[in-house]
Design an enzyme around this catalytic site. Sequence first.
Site, PDB file in Angstrom:
ATOM      1  CE  LYS A 203      -3.226   2.473   3.091  1.00  0.00           C
ATOM      2  NZ  LYS A 203      -4.437   2.174   3.931  1.00  0.00           N
TER       3      LYS A 203
HETATM    4  C1  5RP Z   1      -2.073   4.507   7.561  1.00  0.00           C
HETATM    5  C2  5RP Z   1      -2.886   3.611   6.888  1.00  0.00           C
HETATM    6  C3  5RP Z   1      -4.518   4.298   6.613  1.00  0.00           C
HETATM    7  O1  5RP Z   1      -5.291   3.350   6.561  1.00  0.00           O
HETATM    8  C4  5RP Z   1      -4.290   4.756   5.237  1.00  0.00           C
HETATM    9  O2  5RP Z   1      -3.667   6.093   5.462  1.00  0.00           O
HETATM   10  C5  5RP Z   1      -5.341   4.898   4.636  1.00  0.00           C
HETATM   11  O3  5RP Z   1      -6.350   5.934   4.896  1.00  0.00           O
HETATM   12  P1  5RP Z   1      -6.647   7.159   3.962  1.00  0.00           P
HETATM   13  O4  5RP Z   1      -7.011   6.883   2.521  1.00  0.00           O
HETATM   14  O5  5RP Z   1      -7.477   8.196   4.880  1.00  0.00           O
HETATM   15  O6  5RP Z   1      -5.219   7.900   3.691  1.00  0.00           O
HETATM   16  O7  5RP Z   1      -2.738   2.622   6.654  1.00  0.00           O
HETATM   17  O8  5RP Z   1      -0.797   3.751   7.874  1.00  0.00           O
END
Ligand code: 5RP
Length: 291
Positions: A203
Site C-alpha cells: 500500500k
Molecule cells: C496509515 C493507513 C491508513 O489506513 C491509510 O492512510 C488509508 O487511509 P487514507 O485513505 O485516509 O489515507 O494505513 O498507516
Amino acid sequence: MADLDDLREGSDFGLDKEVAGQSFYLKGCDHLDWGLKDRLSRIFRKASGKTVMLAFDHGFLMGPTSGLERIDLNILPLAEHADCLMATRGIIRASVPPTYNKPVCLRSDAGTTILTDMNDNVVIDVQDAVKLNASAMAIMLAIGDPKMEAKTVANLVHTADLGQKYGIPVMGVTAVGKDMARDARYFSLASRVCAENGANIVKTYYCEGFSNVVASCPVPIVIAGGKKLPESEALELAYNAVNEGAAGVDMGRNVFQSDDPVAMIQAVSGVVHDGLTPPQAFEKFEDLKGQ
Ligand code: 5RP
C-alpha cells in the site's frame, strides 16, 4: 551491505511490457501457497484483478477521527460496497458483525500516538489474525525514518514469516512522515523494500511517475487516498492510479469523510472495477447522493 559506491538509479522499467510468464491473475503471486492465493482471491476480484479496500484503521493512532466517531453508523453502511475491510482487531471485534463475511485486512501493528525516541512499534500475535479469519495482515514500513525504520522492517519480516507459515498474505504499508519525501523515488524505494522483505501486497501513495513505482514493485500495489479532497479530485486520483497500474485502492478519509460516503464508495468502485472515467464516476456519485 550493498556496495553504496556503485548504486545506479533504475531507468528502464519496461512500461510497455506485461510481466512475463504469469498464470495466476495477481502479479508476482504465481508461486504462493494455496491458502495465500485463496485469501488474496477474497480481496482482489478475479474479473477485474482489483480491489476497493475500505481503510478505517485511523483510530489506532488518531482516536475518533472525523467520519469515524461511530463505526456502526459511519462504516457499516459502506461495508457491502467494499471488497475488503481494513481495521484493527479491536474495531473488528467490537463493531463489525462476523455475519458480514467480508474479507478483513487486519491492521497488525501498533505504535504510540506520539513520536518518541524509542522504537516502540509492536505486532499482534498471529494467532489472533487466524482467529479473526484475516485475509491479510497490514504492517507499516517507515523507510527513511531514523527512529522507526529498523523496527518496522523487523516487524514486516517477522509478520511475513508468520504469513508464509499460516497462509495469510501480508500488506506492507509505506509510511509518510511529515518530513519524508513523497515522490516516485521514495515510494519506489519503500514499495520495493516491502516486497523484497516478503509483503504480498503493497500500500503506497499515488505520485507523479507512479507507473515506475508500480513497474518496479513485483507484487500488487494499492493506493491510500490520503487527506480529504473534493470528490471529483479523489475520483481522479483513483482513476490515475489504476490507469498507471495500481491493483486498486485502500481508501479511508476520501470515502468516510465524503459528503455522501455510500455514494462515494460506489463511485470509487466504478472507477476501479468498471473503468469509469472521473467525469462518469462523479456523475455516478451525484446520482447516488442522498439516496
Ligand atoms: C496509515 C493507513 C491508513 O489506513 C491509510 O492512510 C488509508 O487511509 P487514507 O485513505 O485516509 O489515507 O494505513 O498507516
